[in-house]
Design an enzyme around this catalytic site. Structure first.
Site, PDB file in Angstrom:
ATOM      1  N   ILE A  82      22.179  15.443  80.717  1.00 48.21           N
ATOM      2  CA  ILE A  82      21.591  15.965  79.640  1.00 48.21           C
ATOM      3  C   ILE A  82      20.102  15.762  79.759  1.00 48.21           C
ATOM      4  O   ILE A  82      19.658  14.560  79.839  1.00 48.21           O
ATOM      5  CB  ILE A  82      22.106  15.320  78.287  1.00 48.21           C
ATOM      6  CG1 ILE A  82      23.813  15.670  78.150  1.00 48.21           C
ATOM      7  CG2 ILE A  82      21.292  15.797  77.085  1.00 48.21           C
ATOM      8  CD1 ILE A  82      24.217  17.057  78.568  1.00 48.21           C
ATOM      9  N   LYS A  83      19.376  16.763  79.612  1.00 46.97           N
ATOM     10  CA  LYS A  83      17.847  16.546  79.403  1.00 46.97           C
ATOM     11  C   LYS A  83      17.274  16.604  78.046  1.00 46.97           C
ATOM     12  O   LYS A  83      17.677  17.504  77.422  1.00 46.97           O
ATOM     13  CB  LYS A  83      17.292  17.741  80.414  1.00 46.97           C
ATOM     14  CG  LYS A  83      15.820  17.763  81.268  1.00 46.97           C
ATOM     15  CD  LYS A  83      15.883  18.877  81.950  1.00 46.97           C
ATOM     16  CE  LYS A  83      14.509  18.813  82.522  1.00 46.97           C
ATOM     17  NZ  LYS A  83      14.035  20.099  83.300  1.00 46.97           N
ATOM     18  N   VAL A  84      16.557  15.505  77.807  1.00 43.29           N
ATOM     19  CA  VAL A  84      15.979  15.323  76.576  1.00 43.29           C
ATOM     20  C   VAL A  84      14.356  15.221  76.785  1.00 43.29           C
ATOM     21  O   VAL A  84      13.897  14.679  77.678  1.00 43.29           O
ATOM     22  CB  VAL A  84      16.516  14.008  75.706  1.00 43.29           C
ATOM     23  CG1 VAL A  84      18.076  14.282  75.511  1.00 43.29           C
ATOM     24  CG2 VAL A  84      16.448  12.900  76.453  1.00 43.29           C
TER      25      VAL A  84
END
Ligand code: G3P
Length: 217
Positions: A82-84
């Site tokens: 998951i890219k935040v």
């Protein structure tokens, strides 16, 4: 050094993955928009084509929204990361994802201080944007050097994923600076294979070989 593709072009990903040289994939909302296809479908196809980590980026700006989106994206495949974004909310989400055992890639990093916070928040990857720093007159590679020093000083496990790579020289300089990974657009990845002297040398070898009239088989 791990080499990732920065792309949502499934055909280009499959083509380069067939070389055995691709360790993972990164995507972002701009690349999803460029694909013109539903995000969940694109990410699922990429995850099926590549064994390594595949970054899928949340689009919510608040922590609660990022957590909801990230948990949903993580169900697509076991290799989804998951890219935040590197914001206060993004790092709080990163910390919660780490507690839940969900890997994160913290993106849009432009300073060593931001990278320090991301590591403390438990990011699996930090993505410093080299090309975009170069665009504004800075030397993006200096950031890789600074982050490498900080992470080594404190034995942080967070991997440095050099992003916004525009040229083969960016890749080699990131490797020299000690980046753990570089995420590379497919056209730049294909350029890594090439050198004009390789082409010229091969051409000469083949001409001379033809003169011998021999065949190895
Ligand atoms: O991985 C981030 C990358 O996609 C950004 O690249 O060329 O848009 O700065 P660029």
């Amino acid at each position: 050094m791990q080499l990732f593709l920065d792309s949502t072009d499934v055909a280009a990903i499959k083509d380069l993955a067939a070389t055995g040289l691709v360790d993972g994939i990164t995507t972002n909302p701009t690349l999803i928009a460029k694909s013109g296809r539903p995000m969940a479908k694109v990410i699922a196809e990429i995850c099926a084509a590549v064994e390594g980590p595949v970054s899928a980026e949340v689009t919510a700006q608040d922590t609660a929204g990022m957590l909801d989106e990230g948990r949903k994206l993580a169900t697509i495949a076991p290799n989804v990361v998951i890219k935040v974004p590197l914001t206060r909310d993004g790092l709080i989400a990163c910390r919660e994802f780490a507690h839940e055992g969900i890997s994160t890639n913290v993106t849009l990093c432009f300073s060593a201080a931001q990278a320090l916070l991301a590591a403390k928040a438990g990011a699996a990857y930090i993505s410093p944007f080299i090309g975009r720093l170069d665009d504004v007159g800075a030397d993006g590679m200096d950031l890789i050097v600074e982050i490498r020093a900080i992470y080594d000083n404190y034995d942080f496990d967070t991997e440095i994923l050099a992003a916004s790579i525009r040229t083969p020289t960016h890749v080699t300089n990131a490797a020299i600076a000690g980046a753990d990974c570089a995420t590379i657009p497919p056209d730049v990845f294909n350029d890594l294979f090439k050198h004009p002297l390789t082409e010229r040398g091969l051409d000469q070898f083949m001409k001379d070989w033809a003169k011998t009239g021999q065949s190895i088989l």
